[in-house]
Scaffold this motif. Structure first.
Motif, mmCIF file in Angstrom:
data_model
loop_
_atom_site.group_PDB
_atom_site.id
_atom_site.type_symbol
_atom_site.label_atom_id
_atom_site.label_comp_id
_atom_site.label_asym_id
_atom_site.label_seq_id
_atom_site.Cartn_x
_atom_site.Cartn_y
_atom_site.Cartn_z
ATOM 1 N N GLN A 119 0.849 -1.183 0.000
ATOM 2 C CA GLN A 119 0.000 0.000 0.000
ATOM 3 C C GLN A 119 0.887 1.236 0.000
ATOM 4 N N LEU A 120 0.600 2.149 -0.910
ATOM 5 C CA LEU A 120 1.370 3.379 -1.024
ATOM 6 C C LEU A 120 0.444 4.571 -0.804
ATOM 7 N N HIS A 121 0.970 5.592 -0.150
ATOM 8 C CA HIS A 121 0.199 6.803 0.089
ATOM 9 C C HIS A 121 0.778 7.905 -0.781
ATOM 10 N N THR A 122 0.000 8.308 -1.779
ATOM 11 C CA THR A 122 0.440 9.320 -2.730
ATOM 12 C C THR A 122 -0.407 10.575 -2.556
ATOM 13 N N ALA A 123 -0.063 11.612 -3.297
ATOM 14 C CA ALA A 123 -0.851 12.842 -3.269
ATOM 15 C C ALA A 123 -2.275 12.584 -3.757
ATOM 16 N N ALA A 124 -2.454 11.576 -4.592
ATOM 17 C CA ALA A 124 -3.778 11.231 -5.117
ATOM 18 C C ALA A 124 -4.532 10.253 -4.214
ATOM 19 N N GLY A 125 -3.919 9.842 -3.113
ATOM 20 C CA GLY A 125 -4.565 8.897 -2.207
ATOM 21 C C GLY A 125 -3.801 7.586 -2.117
ATOM 22 N N ALA A 126 -4.432 6.610 -1.470
ATOM 23 C CA ALA A 126 -3.798 5.304 -1.286
ATOM 24 C C ALA A 126 -3.952 4.471 -2.555
ATOM 25 N N VAL A 127 -2.857 3.815 -2.964
ATOM 26 C CA VAL A 127 -2.861 2.936 -4.135
ATOM 27 C C VAL A 127 -2.041 1.690 -3.806
ATOM 28 N N THR A 128 -2.230 0.663 -4.599
ATOM 29 C CA THR A 128 -1.443 -0.554 -4.449
ATOM 30 C C THR A 128 -0.326 -0.527 -5.488
ATOM 31 N N GLY A 129 0.898 -0.681 -5.004
ATOM 32 C CA GLY A 129 2.059 -0.768 -5.876
ATOM 33 C C GLY A 129 2.738 -2.103 -5.679
ATOM 34 N N TYR A 130 3.822 -2.315 -6.377
ATOM 35 C CA TYR A 130 4.546 -3.578 -6.283
ATOM 36 C C TYR A 130 6.034 -3.310 -6.165
ATOM 37 N N ARG A 131 6.680 -4.041 -5.286
ATOM 38 C CA ARG A 131 8.126 -3.916 -5.124
ATOM 39 C C ARG A 131 8.822 -4.490 -6.359
ATOM 40 N N THR A 132 9.958 -3.898 -6.692
ATOM 41 C CA THR A 132 10.789 -4.411 -7.772
ATOM 42 C C THR A 132 12.221 -3.958 -7.512
ATOM 43 N N ARG A 133 13.134 -4.443 -8.312
ATOM 44 C CA ARG A 133 14.536 -4.026 -8.212
ATOM 45 C C ARG A 133 14.997 -3.559 -9.584
ATOM 46 N N VAL A 134 15.823 -2.546 -9.560
ATOM 47 C CA VAL A 134 16.393 -1.976 -10.771
ATOM 48 C C VAL A 134 17.867 -2.349 -10.802
ATOM 49 N N LYS A 135 18.308 -2.944 -11.896
ATOM 50 C CA LYS A 135 19.724 -3.349 -12.005
ATOM 51 C C LYS A 135 20.641 -2.138 -12.083
ATOM 52 N N SER A 136 20.273 -1.152 -12.919
ATOM 53 C CA SER A 136 21.119 0.038 -13.044
ATOM 54 C C SER A 136 20.255 1.249 -13.370
ATOM 55 N N LEU A 137 20.701 2.377 -12.855
ATOM 56 C CA LEU A 137 20.039 3.653 -13.085
ATOM 57 C C LEU A 137 21.136 4.662 -13.404
ATOM 58 N N SER A 138 21.091 5.253 -14.597
ATOM 59 C CA SER A 138 22.129 6.191 -15.023
ATOM 60 C C SER A 138 21.536 7.571 -15.218
ATOM 61 N N LEU A 139 22.264 8.541 -14.695
ATOM 62 C CA LEU A 139 21.881 9.949 -14.764
ATOM 63 C C LEU A 139 23.147 10.724 -15.100
ATOM 64 N N GLY A 140 23.282 11.135 -16.362
ATOM 65 C CA GLY A 140 24.531 11.787 -16.771
ATOM 66 C C GLY A 140 25.700 10.842 -16.548
ATOM 67 N N PRO A 141 26.760 11.299 -15.862
ATOM 68 C CA PRO A 141 27.937 10.455 -15.646
ATOM 69 C C PRO A 141 27.770 9.476 -14.470
ATOM 70 N N PRO A 147 0.642 2.292 -10.208
ATOM 71 C CA PRO A 147 -0.445 2.349 -11.195
ATOM 72 C C PRO A 147 -0.646 3.791 -11.646
ATOM 73 N N ALA A 148 0.177 4.258 -12.575
ATOM 74 C CA ALA A 148 0.123 5.644 -13.036
ATOM 75 C C ALA A 148 0.258 5.677 -14.553
ATOM 76 N N ASP A 149 -0.241 6.752 -15.150
ATOM 77 C CA ASP A 149 -0.174 6.919 -16.607
ATOM 78 C C ASP A 149 0.980 7.802 -17.048
ATOM 79 N N SER A 150 1.833 8.182 -16.136
ATOM 80 C CA SER A 150 2.921 9.113 -16.437
ATOM 81 C C SER A 150 3.948 8.474 -17.364
ATOM 82 N N SER A 151 4.652 9.330 -18.079
ATOM 83 C CA SER A 151 5.742 8.831 -18.926
ATOM 84 C C SER A 151 7.100 9.066 -18.259
ATOM 85 N N GLU A 152 7.081 9.652 -17.047
ATOM 86 C CA GLU A 152 8.318 9.895 -16.316
ATOM 87 C C GLU A 152 8.432 8.964 -15.119
#
Length: 167
Positions: free
Chosen positions: A104-126, A138-143
């Protein structure tokens, strides 16, 4: 009027239509590129040195930046109010992320159900971070929301409409 004059007149009209069509296509392309640049002014990350980058705010006052998640190109939205990296469901599917335990996650839009996951790598510039916890939202965002579990590994300095990120 001669047949030759009618042919020239018709050809002239066709050329004007083609010229206006080309002008309209070029203007449409130019303004589309301008909208994309205004939305994410950090498509190319500005590096001050090997350990420092500078981001510019977009017109809405947000910091968006192009990067990579598991070596796939994505757009991050820096969110110091988010505790973890949050990935929209459609993007998680595109990136082949495995949805783990629900939570259960508490967002600005209210409570939603999310799922845990792991990210192997995340790159931001260097910068590249490895093996990060994340949540699939559960969002429609592209970011992807870049939360504090990633951001706490950096020094963030905001001045005016710029944010300096230092490792």
């Amino acid at each position: 009027m001669s047949r030759e004059a009618n042919t020239q007149r018709r050809l002239g009209r066709i050329m004007w239509i083609l010229a206006w069509g080309l002008a309209l296509a070029l203007l449409t392309w130019y303004f589309q590129q301008k909208l994309v640049q205004d939305h994410n002014p950090n498509q190319q990350v500005q590096r001050l040195d090997a350990q420092t980058i500078v981001l510019k705010q977009n017109r809405q006052g947000h910091y968006l930046v192009s990067g990579e998640l598991n070596e796939e190109p994505v757009v991050f939205l820096l969110d110091t109010g988010a505790s973890q990296v949050a990935i929209p469901q459609a993007m998680a599917a595109r990136l082949h992320l495995v949805a783990g335990q629900p939570l259960q996650l508490h967002t600005a839009a209210g409570a939603v159900t999310g799922y845990r996951t792991r990210v192997k790598s995340l790159s931001l510039g260097p910068f590249t971070l490895y093996d990060l916890e994340a949540v699939i939202m559960p969002a429609d965002s592209s970011e992807i929301l870049l939360g504090m579990n990633a951001l706490r590994q950096f020094e963030l300095i905001q001045r005016g409409d710029q944010m300096t990120i230092r490792r």
